[in-house]
Scaffold this motif. Structure first.
Motif, PDB file in Angstrom:
ATOM      1  N   ALA A 193      73.542   0.444  15.040  1.00  0.00           N
ATOM      2  CA  ALA A 193      72.379  -0.439  14.930  1.00  0.00           C
ATOM      3  C   ALA A 193      71.130   0.335  14.535  1.00  0.00           C
ATOM      4  CB  ALA A 193      72.153  -1.166  16.259  1.00  0.00           C
ATOM      5  N   GLY A 194      70.987   1.553  15.058  1.00  0.00           N
ATOM      6  CA  GLY A 194      69.814   2.356  14.730  1.00  0.00           C
ATOM      7  C   GLY A 194      69.742   2.702  13.255  1.00  0.00           C
ATOM      8  N   LEU A 195      70.887   3.063  12.663  1.00  0.00           N
ATOM      9  CA  LEU A 195      70.901   3.389  11.238  1.00  0.00           C
ATOM     10  C   LEU A 195      70.596   2.159  10.388  1.00  0.00           C
ATOM     11  CD1 LEU A 195      73.964   5.811  11.141  1.00  0.00           C
ATOM     12  CD2 LEU A 195      71.589   6.395  10.626  1.00  0.00           C
ATOM     13  N   GLN A 196      71.122   1.010  10.803  1.00  0.00           N
ATOM     14  CA  GLN A 196      70.820  -0.206  10.050  1.00  0.00           C
ATOM     15  C   GLN A 196      69.339  -0.582  10.189  1.00  0.00           C
ATOM     16  OE1 GLN A 196      73.159  -0.925   8.086  1.00  0.00           O
ATOM     17  NE2 GLN A 196      74.799   0.160   9.162  1.00  0.00           N
ATOM     18  N   ALA A 197      68.780  -0.352  11.384  1.00  0.00           N
ATOM     19  CA  ALA A 197      67.365  -0.663  11.598  1.00  0.00           C
ATOM     20  C   ALA A 197      66.479   0.217  10.716  1.00  0.00           C
ATOM     21  CB  ALA A 197      67.004  -0.475  13.069  1.00  0.00           C
ATOM     22  N   VAL A 198      66.868   1.482  10.564  1.00  0.00           N
ATOM     23  CA  VAL A 198      66.122   2.377   9.679  1.00  0.00           C
ATOM     24  C   VAL A 198      66.097   1.814   8.263  1.00  0.00           C
ATOM     25  CG1 VAL A 198      66.163   4.647   8.573  1.00  0.00           C
ATOM     26  CG2 VAL A 198      66.493   4.459  11.046  1.00  0.00           C
ATOM     27  N   MET A 199      67.237   1.286   7.825  1.00  0.00           N
ATOM     28  CA  MET A 199      67.294   0.744   6.467  1.00  0.00           C
ATOM     29  C   MET A 199      66.525  -0.572   6.334  1.00  0.00           C
ATOM     30  SD  MET A 199      68.651   3.034   4.753  1.00  0.00           S
ATOM     31  CE  MET A 199      68.946   2.240   3.179  1.00  0.00           C
ATOM     32  N   ILE A 259      79.451  -1.788  -2.305  1.00  0.00           N
ATOM     33  CA  ILE A 259      79.832  -2.810  -1.326  1.00  0.00           C
ATOM     34  C   ILE A 259      79.641  -2.350   0.114  1.00  0.00           C
ATOM     35  CG2 ILE A 259      81.494  -3.834  -2.916  1.00  0.00           C
ATOM     36  CD1 ILE A 259      83.694  -2.428  -1.278  1.00  0.00           C
ATOM     37  N   TYR A 260      78.947  -1.245   0.306  1.00  0.00           N
ATOM     38  CA  TYR A 260      78.820  -0.661   1.648  1.00  0.00           C
ATOM     39  C   TYR A 260      77.513  -1.112   2.309  1.00  0.00           C
ATOM     40  CZ  TYR A 260      82.313   2.100  -0.713  1.00  0.00           C
ATOM     41  OH  TYR A 260      83.415   2.467  -1.442  1.00  0.00           O
ATOM     42  N   PRO A 261      77.426  -0.997   3.633  1.00  0.00           N
ATOM     43  CA  PRO A 261      76.170  -1.353   4.317  1.00  0.00           C
ATOM     44  C   PRO A 261      75.011  -0.502   3.791  1.00  0.00           C
ATOM     45  CG  PRO A 261      77.957  -1.078   5.908  1.00  0.00           C
ATOM     46  CD  PRO A 261      78.482  -0.598   4.592  1.00  0.00           C
ATOM     47  N   PRO A 262      73.790  -0.983   3.901  1.00  0.00           N
ATOM     48  CA  PRO A 262      72.637  -0.230   3.376  1.00  0.00           C
ATOM     49  C   PRO A 262      72.544   1.182   3.939  1.00  0.00           C
ATOM     50  CG  PRO A 262      71.996  -2.459   3.947  1.00  0.00           C
ATOM     51  CD  PRO A 262      73.396  -2.297   4.435  1.00  0.00           C
ATOM     52  N   ALA A 263      72.914   1.366   5.213  1.00  0.00           N
ATOM     53  CA  ALA A 263      72.817   2.697   5.811  1.00  0.00           C
ATOM     54  C   ALA A 263      73.697   3.706   5.100  1.00  0.00           C
ATOM     55  CB  ALA A 263      73.176   2.637   7.297  1.00  0.00           C
ATOM     56  N   ALA A 264      74.760   3.244   4.450  1.00  0.00           N
ATOM     57  CA  ALA A 264      75.626   4.160   3.719  1.00  0.00           C
ATOM     58  C   ALA A 264      74.859   4.855   2.608  1.00  0.00           C
ATOM     59  CB  ALA A 264      76.826   3.408   3.155  1.00  0.00           C
ATOM     60  N   ALA A 286      80.439   6.442  11.410  1.00  0.00           N
ATOM     61  CA  ALA A 286      81.515   5.959  10.545  1.00  0.00           C
ATOM     62  C   ALA A 286      81.367   4.465  10.283  1.00  0.00           C
ATOM     63  CB  ALA A 286      82.874   6.254  11.179  1.00  0.00           C
ATOM     64  N   ALA A 287      81.037   3.695  11.316  1.00  0.00           N
ATOM     65  CA  ALA A 287      80.866   2.249  11.156  1.00  0.00           C
ATOM     66  C   ALA A 287      79.652   1.917  10.308  1.00  0.00           C
ATOM     67  CB  ALA A 287      80.756   1.587  12.521  1.00  0.00           C
ATOM     68  N   ALA A 288      78.643   2.782  10.310  1.00  0.00           N
ATOM     69  CA  ALA A 288      77.452   2.548   9.492  1.00  0.00           C
ATOM     70  C   ALA A 288      77.743   2.741   8.008  1.00  0.00           C
ATOM     71  CB  ALA A 288      76.324   3.477   9.924  1.00  0.00           C
TER      72      ALA A 288
END
Length: 396
Positions: A199-205, A71-76, A168-170
């Protein structure tokens, strides 16, 4: 002859050693611990193998006794990749070791005492229900808390301020409230770094796994309505959980919870700004942490690990009665003693509703009480500074 000093690294090494040894025992004994840490590893393996993180099918790398979704964001999944190199049974020990070190770091930063008191406080903290449940489940609540505490308390004056909060938020969306905390307290550069990291970690994903990223952020994955199933269960100690229980899962429960949350957020933001202006950085951070736990739709009881720095802060200030109250509340396992499960929560009545919502009620009334006291204190200081001003003098 002076007493020998205990090296802090020795204490940390002992904690890690004990956790890893326990992990090996759990692995060899095939004990069923670490449901959540198994999900972290399975998510990392799904990402590496190109499988869907949020599809209807069960993650293939999960042990047979775990059926939880990712259930975590893709960056996790990207940040959990190191766990993919470990055997399934050993992941719990590694996550627990990291959690214990994180707990010790938080206690050290909040207590600002020597090694022996820190070690004692860390061991005592293991008796609190959110802490030991986090360890049993293999959750990362202590690790995320340490990232935020280190960021806000230790890295505030560095060029790295905000980065750990963004990380942590990612991993979990709930630490996003600490990004807001940075902005509320006037730390704009740190807040922008936190947002940029997130945002950068999410963009990578989005680049690496666009299908999963689109599914997650458009509500088709873990952000979908199924994530809120069981919101009325007692272990959801948030305003949303309280209202869901009181209204028997009425469809408008979340709206009512958001309205109540807004009533608490307004004085809380003012309180955070006041505390930060007095350089009570930890106090301001804790207000934000507990507001986040209250307003989040889901705040499982093991998310309330912020009780540890709260108890430490009260103890350092010699507020022994309040420190004892915090330890008693979170060490009593009260939410485990109240009848629960199925529709049981809908039939509590007032008698069971108070202990059944203990964490929520304590945090809500605590924040509102602190805000009222701060208001009265401010009014009193203004009255003493200008006794002749209308509305401030005791004689008017």
């Amino acid at each position: 002859m002076p007493a020998p000093r205990v090296d802090g690294r020795l204490g940390a090494g002992l904690l890690v050693g004990v956790a890893l040894a326990a992990g090996v025992v759990v692995w060899l004994g095939d004990w069923r611990l670490g449901d959540d840490s198994a999900v972290y590893r399975a998510g990392a393996l799904a990402f590496l193998h190109g499988d869907s993180l949020y599809g209807p099918e069960r993650l293939s790398a999960l042990p047979p006794w775990v059926s939880l979704p990712f259930i975590y964001p893709p960056a996790a999944a990207l940040l959990f990749v190191p766990l993919a190199a470990l055997p399934s049974g050993l992941v719990w020990g590694v996550v627990s070791a990291a959690s214990l070190v994180s707990l010790a770091v938080v206690v050290r930063l909040c207590a600002r005492r020597g090694t022996l008191p820190v070690a004692a406080l860390t061991v005592c903290a293991l008796a609190l229900e959110p802490v030991w449940k986090t360890l049993v489940l293999g959750q990362i609540n202590l690790i995320l808390m340490a990232l935020v505490v280190v960021d806000v308390l230790a890295l505030a004056s560095t060029r790295w301020a905000g980065v750990l909060t963004g990380v942590a938020a990612a991993v979990k969306l709930t630490p996003l409230i600490f990004v807001a905390h940075l902005f509320v307290t006037g730390r704009w550069r740190a807040g922008l770094r936190a947002l940029g990291t997130f945002a950068g970690l999410q963009a990578v994903m989005f680049a690496l796994t666009p299908r999963d990223s689109i599914r997650y952020w458009t509500g088709g994955g873990a952000l979908g309505p199924n994530q809120w199933d069981g919101a009325h269960w007692i272990f959801n100690q948030s305003l949303g959980g309280l209202v869901h229980r009181a209204t028997h899962d009425a469809p408008w429960s979340l709206i009512v919870a958001l309205v109540i949350g807004a009533v608490i957020v307004a004085p809380a933001v003012w309180l955070v700004r006041r505390l930060h202006a007095r350089r009570e950085t930890l106090g301001a951070l804790l207000v934000t942490a507990f507001v986040g736990l209250l307003v989040s739709p889901i705040s499982w009881s093991h998310h309330w690990v912020w009780a540890v720095p709260l108890a430490v802060l009260l103890a350092v200030r010699r507020r022994w009665l309040w420190a004892g109250a915090v330890v008693a509340l979170f060490g009593s396992c009260v939410v485990m003693l109240v009848p629960n499960g199925g529709d049981t929560e809908f039939n509590w009545g007032l008698g069971w509703s108070i202990p059944g919502n203990a964490y929520v009620l304590a945090a809500a009334f605590g924040i509102l009480g602190l805000a009222m006291r701060e208001c009265w204190t401010r009014r009193g200081l203004r009255a003493r500074a200008n006794p002749g001003a209308p509305g401030l003098s005791h004689t008017t």
